[in-house]
Design an enzyme around this catalytic site. Sequence first.
Site, short mmCIF file in Angstrom:
data_model
loop_
_atom_site.label_atom_id
_atom_site.label_comp_id
_atom_site.label_asym_id
_atom_site.label_seq_id
_atom_site.Cartn_x
_atom_site.Cartn_y
_atom_site.Cartn_z
N GLU A 128 -0.84 -2.33 -2.51
CA GLU A 128 -0.84 -1.08 -1.75
C GLU A 128 0.55 -0.45 -1.90
O GLU A 128 1.55 -1.18 -1.81
CB GLU A 128 -1.12 -1.32 -0.28
CG GLU A 128 -1.29 -0.01 0.47
CD GLU A 128 -1.67 -0.19 1.96
OE1 GLU A 128 -1.68 -1.32 2.45
OE2 GLU A 128 -1.96 0.83 2.59
N GLY A 260 6.02 -5.72 6.19
CA GLY A 260 5.76 -6.84 7.09
C GLY A 260 4.71 -7.79 6.53
O GLY A 260 4.90 -9.01 6.50
N ALA A 261 3.59 -7.23 6.09
CA ALA A 261 2.48 -8.05 5.61
C ALA A 261 1.45 -7.14 4.96
O ALA A 261 1.55 -5.92 5.07
CB ALA A 261 1.84 -8.82 6.76
N MET A 262 0.46 -7.76 4.31
CA MET A 262 -0.54 -6.97 3.60
C MET A 262 -1.92 -7.59 3.72
O MET A 262 -2.09 -8.79 3.51
CB MET A 262 -0.09 -6.86 2.13
CG MET A 262 -1.04 -6.08 1.26
SD MET A 262 -1.19 -4.35 1.81
CE MET A 262 -2.87 -4.02 1.32
N GLU A 297 -3.22 -7.62 10.50
CA GLU A 297 -3.75 -7.81 9.13
C GLU A 297 -5.19 -8.31 9.19
O GLU A 297 -6.03 -7.88 8.41
CB GLU A 297 -2.88 -8.79 8.32
CG GLU A 297 -1.40 -8.42 8.22
CD GLU A 297 -1.13 -6.98 7.83
OE1 GLU A 297 -1.92 -6.39 7.08
OE2 GLU A 297 -0.11 -6.42 8.30
N GLU A 319 -4.66 2.73 9.37
CA GLU A 319 -3.45 2.21 10.04
C GLU A 319 -3.41 2.56 11.53
O GLU A 319 -3.11 1.71 12.36
CB GLU A 319 -2.18 2.69 9.32
CG GLU A 319 -2.05 2.16 7.89
CD GLU A 319 -2.11 0.63 7.79
OE1 GLU A 319 -2.03 -0.06 8.81
OE2 GLU A 319 -2.28 0.12 6.65
N1 0A1 Z 1 -1.03 -2.07 4.84
C1 0A1 Z 1 0.01 -2.95 5.32
C2 0A1 Z 1 1.37 -2.48 5.12
C3 0A1 Z 1 1.88 -2.26 3.76
C4 0A1 Z 1 1.96 -0.99 3.27
C5 0A1 Z 1 2.53 -0.71 2.07
C6 0A1 Z 1 2.98 -1.75 1.35
O1 0A1 Z 1 3.57 -1.48 0.17
C7 0A1 Z 1 3.90 -0.19 -0.09
C8 0A1 Z 1 2.89 -3.05 1.81
C9 0A1 Z 1 2.31 -3.30 3.01
C10 0A1 Z 1 -0.11 -3.05 6.81
O2 0A1 Z 1 -0.45 -2.07 7.47
O3 0A1 Z 1 0.18 -4.10 7.34
ZN ZN Z 2 -1.89 -1.94 8.64
#
Ligand code: 0A1
Ligand code: ZN
Length: 856
Positions: A128, A260-262, A297, A319
């Site tokens: 992402e 933070g995390a994915m 997550e 989000e």
């Molecule tokens: N989707 C993840 C956060 C996230 C967003 C972007 C990233 O790279 C650009 C990495 C992680 C979340 O909302 O936790």
């Molecule tokens: Zn998220």
Amino acid sequence: MTDASTAPKAVLLADYQPFSHVISQVDLAFHLSPRATRVKARLALSPNPQRASGLDLRLDGEGLTLISCMVNGVAVHATPDASGLTLPAALLPDGAFVLETEVEIAPEANTALEGLYMSKGMYCTQCEAEGFRKITFYPDRPDVMAPFRVRIEAEAPVLLSNGNLVGKGEGWAEWHDPWPKPAYLFALVAGDLVAHSAPFKTASGRDVALNIWVRPGDEDRCAYAMDSLIRSMRWDEQVYGREYDLDIFNIVAVDDFNMGAMENKGLNIFNSKYVLASAKTATDDDFGRIEAIIAHEYFHNWTGNRITCRDWFQLCLKEGLTVFRDQQFTGDMRSHAVKRIEDVLMLRARQFREDQGPLAHAVRPDAYVEINNFYTATIYEKGAEVIGMLKRLVGEAGYAKALDLYFDRHDGQAATIEDWIAVFEDATGRDLAQFKRWYSEAGTPRLHVHEDWADGTYTLHFTQENPATPGQPVKGAKVIPIAVGLLNPNGDEVVETTVLEMTEGRQSFAFTGLSARPVPSILRGFSAPVVLERNVSASERAFLLAHDTDPFNKWEAGRGLAKEILAQMVTDGGKPSADWLEALVRVVMDDRLDPAFRALALRLPSDDDMAQTLFLSGYVPDPDRIYAARRRMGDALAHRLSADLPRLFNDLDVPGPYSPDAVAAGRRALRMAVLDLLSRLDGGKAAEALSQSADNMTEEVGALSCLLSVGAGDAALARFKARWSDNGNVMDKWFALQIGLAPPAKAAALTESLTSDPGFAWRNPNRFRSVIGALSANHAGFHNASGAGYRLVADWLLKLDPLNPQTAARMSSAFETWRRYDADRKGMVQAELQRILATPNLSRDMTEMAQRMLTD
Ligand code: 0A1
Ligand code: ZN
């Protein structure tokens, strides 16, 4: 100011078109090697019936060496350009066909931590938003969803990807994810890892193997993350009726991670600081964040993965909703009142700040240059606030009905904010056309209130002001849910919380049949993300602090009072009023109140918050004066409480072994706030003793912070370093604490000297943030009149940018507040931003940020 011809090109929401083709199956084969990984991709494609026939096939791809390309088994000649590969329609069969490519990439050379990269010898991915294009040629956009089959070959004992494990042997493994997903949810991990495992049975009886994978030696710090995961899974079943949908759920902790995390499907990848915790290494706040992020997550499995976003403009669809859900979860697990106060503190500190500056953007923006610059407090936190307002407007039952409809109607789809709004309209019969402005218009509304009283009728008159933001000079009236309660003069509630629905620019609401003029409690629970403007006397605030039945507004009354007094102290150099001291002391000493709440009441407004508040009231904030006033305020409080502090400190000791639960954490939070005051009186004696005896990180860090605040931290800092030098997550605290608490005139010099510390591994995002980010967060230090703070931060952002543009660009928002300050400071920041912009080969990420911050 900026030359349009050099401006990077923006992507527009208005230009959205479905992809030319659909993909029914993806097969990937990885042969991993640090410098020459081979990736074979087999894509089953057919023309998209939603588009015209006979279109070229355009695939995204960056930094890939193309080895071969075949259509239906026949080699085709294709030459990639800098951003991808085009297969002209003439080369493609009419109907369905198979495209096979092979590329070579070098994960070891990937310093941007986007795509496939290496962290301490382990392979991992971050896709992402647009990282998959660095792995293979593919339509790297969230509305192209397909099932994936992945084969991994590598010299590593643990080989992971999304979905269920379908086969493995020495040096290889195969994974199958049956759920169609966009490429940004793809993940792969390979390395020498060990698992902390637990079984889980879903409500309908499916067995799920839960694993948290970490580097050997870290497995004894996974228990809290696992417990949080199990509670999250149960909660989503019970509250949202959502079950997990695979046989395995894997979490991997990595030390090098931009965010933070994915939420990758079935294989969440976490920054190790949000997984690893033990009493000795993690603070209560760390435990709280781990619980919240694990939940966040996990909740994405439904809100983000099963239902994803049509395009990146819809980012808040997943989000905002997932943050809202994790906030509900934390409230249920801990305390709703405390959680709400903490969330609003954070919203004001980060999102209001963003909304009031040059980076303001809508919850659903309609243009971006680099999507990675839009993972912001506005998308996440304001996105969650907008959902909170929707829920307040339609009620619990309406919300539940709308969410059920959302999951039924859109499961397996890539959806939009229009789809989201439509489920609420269809489930509740409400017209939400006006409400949609919360998604399209940036800026924090200001809500002005005045009131009148006659013949038993009390009337509240509201006016909403929607300030101009970049690119949006004029705005319409918002729908604002205003939760109000009324108290009579002896403190009893005479009107319970009622939600007033404001829809016009000016609107009045009358309460009749009252026997005495009431005291209003407005915007209870912070029912809308607005700035409330009302002339309230100090005595009325003190009255609400003592009597309000709404815990948020009770806290808010004390906060408002503190801010008013602090603002006065900044401007006239005086002392805090006795009234404020007495009102606050009553709360602090009231042992019927939750200690966590009392600790929050004791927390003084931050310097940045004061700068923002002063700026909004028409002053030019002076960082040194704010810093000095805040210290005087704390000193005055310490003196007023001097007789009680030692006893309070002792009484609040939590007996028995450490537990991270909310009750124990609340007591420790209050105890550390008390110690901070006590240190101002005893020069750090009690803190030094605690620093030597503490058996948990909350108190160890708490004591160290107190010592640093009174300039007596040297010995404790040295002990801390000696003890923790082999633990990266803990050493981040060592760097950040001393910089964050350094006196204004010394902060930049200290930071500069720490950049020469052998432990300053600046390519690691956590370490970079704990040094350079800590300086930007030290308000008076960063804004020191010498300009040294600005220069140092800009120097380091420029150093990081070529290696890791995403993290560098995100951290450049340190400069977003520059227009608040005096001409000298403004000039210095402007010069730094111009210097950044003039740097050759600046990343697209950083270029966009600097340009936006400089644009009038
Ligand atoms: N989707 C993840 C956060 C996230 C967003 C972007 C990233 O790279 C650009 C990495 C992680 C979340 O909302 O936790
Ligand atoms: Zn998220």
